[in-house]
Scaffold this active site. Sequence first.
Site, PDB file in Angstrom:
ATOM      1  N   ASP A  19      22.308  32.188  37.674  1.00 16.86           N
ATOM      2  CA  ASP A  19      21.374  33.373  37.260  1.00 16.86           C
ATOM      3  C   ASP A  19      20.082  33.641  37.247  1.00 16.86           C
ATOM      4  O   ASP A  19      20.265  34.013  36.236  1.00 16.86           O
ATOM      5  CB  ASP A  19      22.642  34.318  38.239  1.00 16.86           C
ATOM      6  CG  ASP A  19      21.828  35.298  39.235  1.00 16.86           C
ATOM      7  OD1 ASP A  19      20.955  35.139  39.735  1.00 16.86           O
ATOM      8  OD2 ASP A  19      22.632  35.950  39.676  1.00 16.86           O
ATOM      9  N   ASN A  21      16.655  33.896  38.039  1.00 16.27           N
ATOM     10  CA  ASN A  21      15.154  33.119  37.524  1.00 16.27           C
ATOM     11  C   ASN A  21      14.059  34.253  38.329  1.00 16.27           C
ATOM     12  O   ASN A  21      12.832  34.535  37.893  1.00 16.27           O
ATOM     13  CB  ASN A  21      15.415  31.693  38.402  1.00 16.27           C
ATOM     14  CG  ASN A  21      15.916  30.838  37.780  1.00 16.27           C
ATOM     15  OD1 ASN A  21      16.293  30.821  36.617  1.00 16.27           O
ATOM     16  ND2 ASN A  21      15.895  29.546  38.689  1.00 16.27           N
ATOM     17  N   GLY A  22      14.329  34.850  38.828  1.00 17.22           N
ATOM     18  CA  GLY A  22      13.103  35.627  39.687  1.00 17.22           C
ATOM     19  C   GLY A  22      13.577  36.676  38.769  1.00 17.22           C
ATOM     20  O   GLY A  22      12.365  37.320  38.563  1.00 17.22           O
ATOM     21  N   ARG A  23      14.505  37.781  38.466  1.00 16.15           N
ATOM     22  CA  ARG A  23      14.210  38.696  37.361  1.00 16.15           C
ATOM     23  C   ARG A  23      13.083  38.322  36.596  1.00 16.15           C
ATOM     24  O   ARG A  23      12.463  39.108  35.594  1.00 16.15           O
ATOM     25  CB  ARG A  23      15.761  39.043  37.124  1.00 16.15           C
ATOM     26  CG  ARG A  23      16.282  40.671  38.425  1.00 16.15           C
ATOM     27  CD  ARG A  23      17.546  40.496  37.897  1.00 16.15           C
ATOM     28  NE  ARG A  23      18.385  39.555  38.600  1.00 16.15           N
ATOM     29  CZ  ARG A  23      19.194  39.617  38.070  1.00 16.15           C
ATOM     30  NH1 ARG A  23      20.759  40.864  37.345  1.00 16.15           N
ATOM     31  NH2 ARG A  23      20.063  38.089  38.729  1.00 16.15           N
ATOM     32  N   ARG A  32       8.521  34.189  41.788  1.00 19.10           N
ATOM     33  CA  ARG A  32       9.077  34.356  41.392  1.00 19.10           C
ATOM     34  C   ARG A  32       9.957  32.628  41.270  1.00 19.10           C
ATOM     35  O   ARG A  32      10.770  32.158  40.049  1.00 19.10           O
ATOM     36  CB  ARG A  32      11.009  34.214  42.710  1.00 19.10           C
ATOM     37  CG  ARG A  32      10.510  35.802  42.796  1.00 19.10           C
ATOM     38  CD  ARG A  32      11.574  36.199  44.053  1.00 19.10           C
ATOM     39  NE  ARG A  32      12.495  35.481  44.032  1.00 19.10           N
ATOM     40  CZ  ARG A  32      13.861  35.959  43.622  1.00 19.10           C
ATOM     41  NH1 ARG A  32      14.009  36.801  42.929  1.00 19.10           N
ATOM     42  NH2 ARG A  32      14.812  35.044  44.142  1.00 19.10           N
ATOM     43  N   HIS A  36      11.594  29.987  38.615  1.00 23.53           N
ATOM     44  CA  HIS A  36      12.960  28.293  39.262  1.00 23.53           C
ATOM     45  C   HIS A  36      12.273  27.469  37.844  1.00 23.53           C
ATOM     46  O   HIS A  36      13.035  26.482  37.738  1.00 23.53           O
ATOM     47  CB  HIS A  36      12.697  27.942  40.760  1.00 23.53           C
ATOM     48  CG  HIS A  36      13.347  29.086  41.670  1.00 23.53           C
ATOM     49  ND1 HIS A  36      14.264  29.954  41.157  1.00 23.53           N
ATOM     50  CD2 HIS A  36      12.733  29.682  42.586  1.00 23.53           C
ATOM     51  CE1 HIS A  36      15.182  31.125  42.296  1.00 23.53           C
ATOM     52  NE2 HIS A  36      13.244  31.202  42.690  1.00 23.53           N
ATOM     53  N   SER A  64      22.637  27.577  46.947  1.00 22.52           N
ATOM     54  CA  SER A  64      23.938  27.798  48.110  1.00 22.52           C
ATOM     55  C   SER A  64      23.571  27.533  49.355  1.00 22.52           C
ATOM     56  O   SER A  64      22.203  27.626  49.646  1.00 22.52           O
ATOM     57  CB  SER A  64      24.342  28.769  47.399  1.00 22.52           C
ATOM     58  OG  SER A  64      23.397  30.214  48.274  1.00 22.52           O
ATOM     59  N   GLU A  66      24.367  29.586  50.901  1.00 16.84           N
ATOM     60  CA  GLU A  66      23.227  31.214  51.639  1.00 16.84           C
ATOM     61  C   GLU A  66      21.877  31.237  50.894  1.00 16.84           C
ATOM     62  O   GLU A  66      21.241  31.794  51.185  1.00 16.84           O
ATOM     63  CB  GLU A  66      24.012  32.387  51.072  1.00 16.84           C
ATOM     64  CG  GLU A  66      25.195  32.481  51.646  1.00 16.84           C
ATOM     65  CD  GLU A  66      26.327  31.944  51.115  1.00 16.84           C
ATOM     66  OE1 GLU A  66      26.126  31.003  49.830  1.00 16.84           O
ATOM     67  OE2 GLU A  66      27.607  31.352  51.530  1.00 16.84           O
ATOM     68  N   TRP A  68      19.367  29.143  51.875  1.00 16.08           N
ATOM     69  CA  TRP A  68      18.655  28.807  52.830  1.00 16.08           C
ATOM     70  C   TRP A  68      17.810  29.782  53.896  1.00 16.08           C
ATOM     71  O   TRP A  68      17.073  30.056  53.712  1.00 16.08           O
ATOM     72  CB  TRP A  68      19.647  28.041  53.748  1.00 16.08           C
ATOM     73  CG  TRP A  68      19.519  26.240  54.113  1.00 16.08           C
ATOM     74  CD1 TRP A  68      21.497  25.888  53.186  1.00 16.08           C
ATOM     75  CD2 TRP A  68      19.141  24.724  52.890  1.00 16.08           C
ATOM     76  NE1 TRP A  68      21.005  24.687  53.003  1.00 16.08           N
ATOM     77  CE2 TRP A  68      20.233  24.410  53.097  1.00 16.08           C
ATOM     78  CE3 TRP A  68      17.817  25.317  52.428  1.00 16.08           C
ATOM     79  CZ2 TRP A  68      19.639  23.252  52.391  1.00 16.08           C
ATOM     80  CZ3 TRP A  68      17.143  23.918  52.518  1.00 16.08           C
ATOM     81  CH2 TRP A  68      17.915  22.928  52.281  1.00 16.08           C
ATOM     82  N   LEU A 130      28.881  11.360  29.523  1.00 13.66           N
ATOM     83  CA  LEU A 130      28.840  12.954  30.804  1.00 13.66           C
ATOM     84  C   LEU A 130      28.465  12.751  31.847  1.00 13.66           C
ATOM     85  O   LEU A 130      28.074  12.681  32.479  1.00 13.66           O
ATOM     86  CB  LEU A 130      27.380  14.738  29.951  1.00 13.66           C
ATOM     87  CG  LEU A 130      27.681  15.377  30.444  1.00 13.66           C
ATOM     88  CD1 LEU A 130      27.941  16.130  30.542  1.00 13.66           C
ATOM     89  CD2 LEU A 130      25.648  16.470  30.185  1.00 13.66           C
ATOM     90  N   SER A 195      29.943  34.329  43.885  1.00 10.84           N
ATOM     91  CA  SER A 195      29.688  34.076  44.894  1.00 10.84           C
ATOM     92  C   SER A 195      29.822  32.897  45.861  1.00 10.84           C
ATOM     93  O   SER A 195      28.917  31.503  45.847  1.00 10.84           O
ATOM     94  CB  SER A 195      27.978  33.738  44.035  1.00 10.84           C
ATOM     95  OG  SER A 195      26.865  35.438  43.638  1.00 10.84           O
TER      96      SER A 195
HETATM   97  C1  FPP Z   1      18.987  31.904  41.044  1.00  8.93           C
HETATM   98  O1  FPP Z   1      18.212  32.559  40.595  1.00  8.93           O
HETATM   99  C2  FPP Z   1      18.776  30.679  40.585  1.00  8.93           C
HETATM  100  C3  FPP Z   1      18.950  29.860  42.054  1.00  8.93           C
HETATM  101  C4  FPP Z   1      19.194  30.209  43.233  1.00  8.93           C
HETATM  102  C5  FPP Z   1      18.142  28.677  41.661  1.00  8.93           C
HETATM  103  C6  FPP Z   1      18.591  27.854  39.973  1.00  8.93           C
HETATM  104  C7  FPP Z   1      17.624  27.224  40.064  1.00  8.93           C
HETATM  105  C8  FPP Z   1      17.035  26.026  39.000  1.00  8.93           C
HETATM  106  C9  FPP Z   1      17.948  26.314  37.965  1.00  8.93           C
HETATM  107  C10 FPP Z   1      15.902  25.558  38.946  1.00  8.93           C
HETATM  108  C11 FPP Z   1      15.832  23.679  39.587  1.00  8.93           C
HETATM  109  C12 FPP Z   1      17.280  23.514  39.972  1.00  8.93           C
HETATM  110  C13 FPP Z   1      18.032  22.180  38.956  1.00  8.93           C
HETATM  111  C14 FPP Z   1      19.104  21.658  38.606  1.00  8.93           C
HETATM  112  C15 FPP Z   1      16.432  21.226  38.377  1.00  8.93           C
HETATM  113  P1  FPP Z   1      17.316  34.400  41.356  1.00  8.93           P
HETATM  114  O2  FPP Z   1      16.144  33.753  42.304  1.00  8.93           O
HETATM  115  O3  FPP Z   1      18.364  34.191  42.580  1.00  8.93           O
HETATM  116  O4  FPP Z   1      17.213  35.500  40.333  1.00  8.93           O
HETATM  117  P2  FPP Z   1      17.234  36.303  40.802  1.00  8.93           P
HETATM  118  O5  FPP Z   1      18.674  37.072  41.152  1.00  8.93           O
HETATM  119  O6  FPP Z   1      16.455  37.227  39.421  1.00  8.93           O
HETATM  120  O7  FPP Z   1      16.281  36.895  41.791  1.00  8.93           O
END
Ligand code: FPP
Length: 253
Positions: A19, A21-23, A32, A36, A64, A66, A68, A130, A195
Amino acid sequence: MSVLIEKDQLPRHVAIIMDGNGRWAQRRGLSRIEGHKRGKEAVRNIVETSRGIGLSYLTLYAFSSENWQRPPREVRALMGLLNRYLRTELRRMMRYNIRLRAIGDLGRLPATVRKSLLDVIAATQDNTGLTVVLAVSYSAREEIVAAVQTLAAAVQAGRLRPGEIDQQAIEQSLWTADIPAPDLLIRTSGEFRISNFMLWQLAYTELYVTDTLWPDFDRDAFLQALADYQQRDRRFGRTAEQLIETELKRAAR
Ligand code: FPP
């Protein structure tokens, strides 16, 4: 930073809710999607570290059910990243004996992504190092619903009696059949939530939450989580005295 990890007390299975990536992107004035992209690099890093230290299973919550509902552009970008990851990592997975599996409603994935995923799963199925489990289009409640439907169908067909539905039967009907339950769940970016992730499988899992955002979750941060896990006293509902007794009994044998 230096942490000490005991090699013979590693968790067998680590699951991660990736969790933040967006922040991470927002704090840098980036999109955002840029977050990712950096998150994908963190995935490569953590898979490499897991292999290097000898973990058996690593489950990553990549998308997830959700998710989508996110803006179509972001969903497309995430699917594109996943597709590229699968295509570029296959060679490395073969070289390092990594096996890929997936859990989730794979039928909802775009055809190209589903094909890449199934191709890599097929190509790596006999690898013995692994196991990386990607949770994509995943919902633990949907997984449980699917398991209940499978069991109900078996009862209806006369292959199973209702009284024979026990914990093992449920476990074997989940998408994670044959995968041991996670010993450690890591969630990045500071949220104390499950979640809708592996609700059945996490019953006795140790939880570790870090404020570190997923793109910043590097080898050191991962090893720190493993060191923290190794400090825990896992009792599975028993008392500390019982556990010592069990240990002594085993030693006496
Ligand atoms: C949550 O960050 C992350 C995701 C919804 C997706 C995870 C995806 C990746 C790590 C990249 C691609 C994956 C692979 C396996 C190559 P968020 O966007 O919910 O962050 P936020 O809560 O800060 O908005």
